[in-house]
Each structure stands twice: as structure tokens, then as C-alpha cells.
Design a protein around this motif. Structure first.
Motif, mmCIF file in Angstrom:
data_model
loop_
_atom_site.group_PDB
_atom_site.id
_atom_site.type_symbol
_atom_site.label_atom_id
_atom_site.label_comp_id
_atom_site.label_asym_id
_atom_site.label_seq_id
_atom_site.Cartn_x
_atom_site.Cartn_y
_atom_site.Cartn_z
ATOM 1 N N ARG A 18 1.117 -0.897 -0.109
ATOM 2 C CA ARG A 18 0.118 0.407 -0.109
ATOM 3 C C ARG A 18 0.572 1.317 -0.322
ATOM 4 N NH1 ARG A 18 -3.623 -3.022 4.813
ATOM 5 N NH2 ARG A 18 -0.943 -2.377 5.805
ATOM 6 N N ILE A 19 0.786 2.228 -0.972
ATOM 7 C CA ILE A 19 2.087 3.182 -0.951
ATOM 8 C C ILE A 19 1.093 4.165 -0.917
ATOM 9 C CG2 ILE A 19 3.214 4.063 -3.137
ATOM 10 C CD1 ILE A 19 4.148 1.138 -2.179
ATOM 11 N N CYS A 20 1.675 4.852 -0.008
ATOM 12 C CA CYS A 20 0.407 6.787 0.723
ATOM 13 C C CYS A 20 1.561 7.057 0.714
ATOM 14 C CB CYS A 20 0.217 6.070 2.254
ATOM 15 S SG CYS A 20 -0.538 4.394 2.812
ATOM 16 N N GLY A 21 0.486 8.199 0.146
ATOM 17 C CA GLY A 21 0.994 9.906 0.275
ATOM 18 C C GLY A 21 1.071 10.193 -1.845
ATOM 19 N N VAL A 22 0.427 11.583 -1.632
ATOM 20 C CA VAL A 22 0.702 12.109 -2.954
ATOM 21 C C VAL A 22 1.991 12.111 -3.884
ATOM 22 C CG1 VAL A 22 0.612 14.354 -4.516
ATOM 23 C CG2 VAL A 22 -1.082 13.683 -2.666
ATOM 24 N N ASN A 23 3.280 12.018 -3.098
ATOM 25 C CA ASN A 23 4.477 12.102 -3.333
ATOM 26 C C ASN A 23 4.694 10.462 -4.000
ATOM 27 O OD1 ASN A 23 4.637 14.974 -3.358
ATOM 28 N ND2 ASN A 23 5.594 14.944 -1.572
ATOM 29 N N ALA A 35 3.267 -1.853 -12.149
ATOM 30 C CA ALA A 35 2.982 -2.606 -10.645
ATOM 31 C C ALA A 35 1.714 -1.932 -9.534
ATOM 32 C CB ALA A 35 4.057 -2.295 -9.629
ATOM 33 N N VAL A 36 1.318 -1.035 -10.383
ATOM 34 C CA VAL A 36 -0.149 -0.466 -9.541
ATOM 35 C C VAL A 36 -1.167 -1.650 -10.136
ATOM 36 C CG1 VAL A 36 -1.805 1.183 -9.075
ATOM 37 C CG2 VAL A 36 0.749 1.872 -9.913
ATOM 38 N N GLN A 37 -1.802 -2.039 -9.545
ATOM 39 C CA GLN A 37 -3.358 -2.448 -9.329
ATOM 40 C C GLN A 37 -4.126 -2.292 -9.290
ATOM 41 O OE1 GLN A 37 -2.708 -5.559 -6.479
ATOM 42 N NE2 GLN A 37 -0.862 -6.940 -7.229
ATOM 43 N N ARG A 38 -4.523 -0.870 -8.072
ATOM 44 C CA ARG A 38 -5.657 0.125 -8.395
ATOM 45 C C ARG A 38 -5.521 0.970 -7.257
ATOM 46 N NH1 ARG A 38 -6.488 -5.001 -5.517
ATOM 47 N NH2 ARG A 38 -6.645 -4.376 -3.227
ATOM 48 N N LEU A 39 -6.132 2.247 -7.633
ATOM 49 C CA LEU A 39 -5.944 3.253 -7.004
ATOM 50 C C LEU A 39 -7.432 3.785 -6.326
ATOM 51 C CD1 LEU A 39 -4.138 6.120 -6.168
ATOM 52 C CD2 LEU A 39 -5.075 6.716 -8.888
ATOM 53 N N HIS A 40 -7.071 4.199 -5.041
ATOM 54 C CA HIS A 40 -8.155 4.755 -3.539
ATOM 55 C C HIS A 40 -7.493 6.341 -3.553
ATOM 56 C CE1 HIS A 40 -9.918 0.583 -3.250
ATOM 57 N NE2 HIS A 40 -8.381 0.661 -3.395
ATOM 58 N N GLU A 70 -13.249 4.685 5.243
ATOM 59 C CA GLU A 70 -12.835 3.756 4.410
ATOM 60 C C GLU A 70 -11.389 3.776 3.594
ATOM 61 O OE1 GLU A 70 -14.493 1.357 0.311
ATOM 62 O OE2 GLU A 70 -15.454 3.272 1.047
ATOM 63 N N LEU A 71 -10.986 4.890 3.654
ATOM 64 C CA LEU A 71 -9.364 5.228 2.713
ATOM 65 C C LEU A 71 -8.443 4.710 4.165
ATOM 66 C CD1 LEU A 71 -7.561 5.822 0.146
ATOM 67 C CD2 LEU A 71 -7.505 7.838 1.506
ATOM 68 N N ALA A 72 -8.514 4.833 5.352
ATOM 69 C CA ALA A 72 -7.773 4.440 6.246
ATOM 70 C C ALA A 72 -7.857 3.286 6.400
ATOM 71 C CB ALA A 72 -8.231 5.452 7.493
ATOM 72 N N ARG A 73 -8.740 2.744 6.072
ATOM 73 C CA ARG A 73 -9.536 1.034 6.726
ATOM 74 C C ARG A 73 -8.219 0.642 5.554
ATOM 75 N NH1 ARG A 73 -11.366 -2.354 3.787
ATOM 76 N NH2 ARG A 73 -12.675 -0.985 2.466
ATOM 77 N N ILE A 74 -8.618 1.056 4.320
ATOM 78 C CA ILE A 74 -7.373 0.517 3.123
ATOM 79 C C ILE A 74 -5.952 0.441 2.974
ATOM 80 C CG2 ILE A 74 -6.799 0.486 0.674
ATOM 81 C CD1 ILE A 74 -10.395 1.725 0.446
ATOM 82 N N ALA A 75 -5.778 2.064 3.438
ATOM 83 C CA ALA A 75 -3.747 1.821 3.713
ATOM 84 C C ALA A 75 -3.384 1.030 5.135
ATOM 85 C CB ALA A 75 -4.344 3.359 3.564
ATOM 86 N N GLY A 76 -4.289 0.767 6.376
ATOM 87 C CA GLY A 76 -4.111 0.215 7.242
ATOM 88 C C GLY A 76 -3.396 1.720 7.745
ATOM 89 N N THR A 77 -3.822 2.839 7.737
ATOM 90 C CA THR A 77 -3.010 4.036 8.716
ATOM 91 C C THR A 77 -3.820 5.096 8.227
ATOM 92 O OG1 THR A 77 -1.376 4.908 9.166
ATOM 93 C CG2 THR A 77 -1.213 4.480 6.517
ATOM 94 N N HIS A 79 -2.391 7.976 8.006
ATOM 95 C CA HIS A 79 -0.993 8.629 7.671
ATOM 96 C C HIS A 79 -0.998 9.097 5.962
ATOM 97 C CE1 HIS A 79 -0.384 9.997 11.491
ATOM 98 N NE2 HIS A 79 -0.389 8.658 11.814
ATOM 99 N N HIS A 80 -2.521 8.423 5.031
ATOM 100 C CA HIS A 80 -2.420 8.133 4.480
ATOM 101 C C HIS A 80 -2.238 9.156 2.693
ATOM 102 C CE1 HIS A 80 -7.059 9.230 4.398
ATOM 103 N NE2 HIS A 80 -6.989 8.371 4.868
ATOM 104 N N GLY A 81 -2.173 10.771 3.997
ATOM 105 C CA GLY A 81 -1.983 11.823 3.188
ATOM 106 C C GLY A 81 -3.532 11.817 1.125
ATOM 107 N N GLY A 82 -4.479 11.373 1.740
ATOM 108 C CA GLY A 82 -5.566 11.147 0.604
ATOM 109 C C GLY A 82 -6.003 10.510 -0.065
ATOM 110 N N ILE A 83 -4.534 9.736 -0.608
ATOM 111 C CA ILE A 83 -4.318 9.098 -1.701
ATOM 112 C C ILE A 83 -3.697 7.885 -1.182
ATOM 113 C CG2 ILE A 83 -2.355 10.447 -2.892
ATOM 114 C CD1 ILE A 83 -3.914 9.828 -5.508
ATOM 115 N N VAL A 84 -4.583 6.456 -2.045
ATOM 116 C CA VAL A 84 -3.361 5.340 -1.528
ATOM 117 C C VAL A 84 -3.068 4.242 -2.762
ATOM 118 C CG1 VAL A 84 -3.624 2.860 -0.301
ATOM 119 C CG2 VAL A 84 -4.174 5.650 0.501
ATOM 120 N N ALA A 85 -2.295 3.794 -3.382
ATOM 121 C CA ALA A 85 -2.484 2.978 -4.511
ATOM 122 C C ALA A 85 -1.861 1.211 -4.186
ATOM 123 C CB ALA A 85 -0.811 3.429 -5.591
#
Length: 294
Positions: A18-23, A35-40, A70-77, A79-85
Motif C-alpha cells: 500500500r503506497i500512501c501519499g501524493v509524492n 506495478a499498480v493494481q488499483r487506486l483509492h 474507508e481509505l484509512a481501512r484500506i491504507a492500514g493507517t 497517515h495516508h495523505g488522501g491517496i493510496v495505490a
């Protein structure tokens, strides 16, 4: 006779990362889009997600706008920065024999000797990439952190710009690398200041475990023992020592070898990084080198 006789279970697919954060997400799409499977993402990140979603749509991959819980659940944190791949997992590759040429391509090569906290790994990668590193070498120590969700998040995309290798026998590999790199170990006290180092080749900067420092085998490889190794800048909170402090050392140690361009272009950017890392602009590193292989 059992129906399961001769059954061989299929190996489990490795868990995606789970890759979190804009940068971090932007760097992932730039360097490893396949390598990207999906984006939230959250509604507030539509401007960032828009171009990425168009890429995923062309390649028939999923993307979805979700609520914060839901994004916090997907990211597991949180501190996801609003976007998770969600991406295919990436781990450190085994160092080759002979070593891969990219290990010698940068002005500095960070070498992690048992760094156990993935946040520290990410912070060191962020600072090293900013100051010209092209690769990172980590040890085979059981305490050593590997590439993980937390490391990618903390690096803010830097790990996507670094080739990461693992050496099961770090001390032996440091001896091999010493022909093309100046291998040095960082220390909080004693030793010599960075400006006293020879400047005839790029630097491999060895950073030890958060509590115990450099391993005895690595100390022996560095042709000396006795000095306690560590690298917390004097007067700085310990939580900044591994990332900001290592970056300051890398900047000072590699400055004469650095060429303009890439992540490290210009004095203003170097000073901006120091301010962001909690260091005063243009302040020499407070690290000293305890041992080195000439």
C-alpha cells in the motif's frame, strides 16, 4: 486412498503493498506504473488522481473515490495523505557478483547495517536521494527493515528513485566495494569531520542499528573498533537523527563530488532540505567519521 494424495499446495501470492501519499503515489506511477493494481483516493485529491485514473482506465485497472474512514481501512493507517495505490510488492534485490554498476553511479551510497525501523529507512532514503544517491544497500541482519508500506510512505517517493540491494554478508561486500567507493562509518563522537575525508571517489556511508550501532563484523571491515557509532545531531530530537542527520552528513561528505542536476540541484534546494529536516541552513554536519576503508 485419499483424494488429496499427491496434492501440492500452490504457493501463496505475496501480499500487495500500500503506497500512501501524493509524492509516493506519483513516483510509483512515474517509475513502476505497471506495478499498480488499483487506486483509492479522497474527493480532495481528485486533481492528483485525475491523470492517474485516466492511465488506469486505459489499462483496464480499478480506481475509486472513497470516504476518509474507508481509505484509512484500506491504507492500514490514518497517515495516508488522501491517496493510496495498491501495488505489486517490491523487495530489496540480492547484490550481484560483480556488484551492479548503479551502486557506483551516485555521489553517495547509503548502507544500512541493521536499521530496524522502516520509518528510519524511508527517511534515510529521502535524504540520500535528494543529495544524489542512485542506490541503497541494506544488510542481511535479521533486524534490518526491508521495503514496506511504512518505508515507502516515509520516503515520499524517494525509494522509487533508488535501486535497493541486500547483502547477506555486509562486511564482506563492503570490502569488495572499497575498490570503487570510500567506505565510511558514521559516529556521534570521535573520528574525523567529513571535510577531512579523501575525495578521490564516491562515498559509501554506513549507518548502524538505532540502539547498538555498527555491527562488530562491519567495524572490523572498517579497519578499526572501539568508537561507539551513532548519528544523532547534537541538540536535535532523536526522531530526526536518522533522516535529517544522515542527509546532512551525506550533503557535507559528498559535496565536492556532486554535480548539478537531478534531486540535488542548487544551494537553495540543499538549504531548503536542511530546514525541512530540522537543521539550520548551511550548517556543517555534526557527524564525524569513526572508521573508513581508504
Amino acid at each position: 486412498m485419499s483424494d488429496f494424495a499427491g496434492y501440492v499446495p500452490q504457493p501463496r501470492r505475496p501480499e500487495p503493498q500500500r503506497i500512501c501519499g501524493v509524492n509516493a503515489v506519483r513516483a510509483l506511477f512515474l517509475r513502476r506504473p505497471e506495478a499498480v493494481q488499483r487506486l483509492h483516493y479522497l474527493a480532495e485529491r481528485r486533481h492528483v488522481a485525475g491523470p492517474l485514473c485516466r492511465y488506469l482506465a486505459r489499462h483496464q485497472k480499478a480506481y475509486r473515490e472513497v470516504l476518509s474512514d474507508e481509505l484509512a481501512r484500506i491504507a492500514g493507517t490514518e497517515h495516508h495523505g488522501g491517496i493510496v495505490a495498491i501495488a505489486d510488492p517490491r523487495r530489496a534485490e540480492a547484490i550481484g557478483n560483480p556488484p551492479q554498476p548503479i551502486l557506483f553511479a551516485g555521489s553517495v551510497l547509503p548502507v544500512l547495517d541493521g536499521i530496524g525501523n522502516p520509518h528510519n529507512l524511508g527517511a534515510i532514503a529521502r535524504g540520500a536521494a535528494f543529495f544524489g544517491a542512485k542506490a541503497m544497500l541494506i544488510s542481511g541482519d535479521a533486524r534490518q527493515a526491508d521495503l514496506s508500506d511504512a518505508a515507502f510512505r516515509t520516503s515520499e517517493g524517494a525509494l522509487e528513485h533508488l535501486a535497493v540491494f541486500r547483502a547477506d554478508n555486509l562486511a564482506q561486500n563492503l570490502r569488495r566495494l572499497s575498490g570503487q567507493l570510500l567506505v565510511v562509518g558514521a559516529a556521534a563522537t570521535g573520528g574525523v569531520p567529513p571535510e577531512a575525508l579523501p575525495r578521490n571517489k564516491p562515498i559509501a556511508l554506513v549507518l548502524g542499528h538505532e540502539e547498538t550501532g555498527l555491527s562488530p563484523e562491519v567495524l572490523a571491515a572498517l579497519r578499526g573498533a572501539g568508537d561507539a557509532a551513532g548519528f544523532r545531531p547534537r541538540g536535535e530530537p532523536q526522531r530526526r537523527g536518522r533522516g535529517g542527520g544522515a542527509a546532512a552528513f551525506a550533503d557535507d561528505a559528498a559535496a565536492p563530488l556532486r554535480r548539478d542536476g537531478g534531486w540535488r540541484k542548487g544551494r537553495r534546494r540543499r538549504e531548503a532540505y536542511r530546514r525541512g529536516a530540522g537543521l539550520r541552513p548551511a550548517t556543517p554536519s555534526r557527524f564525524r567519521v569513526s572508521h573508513f576503508i581508504p
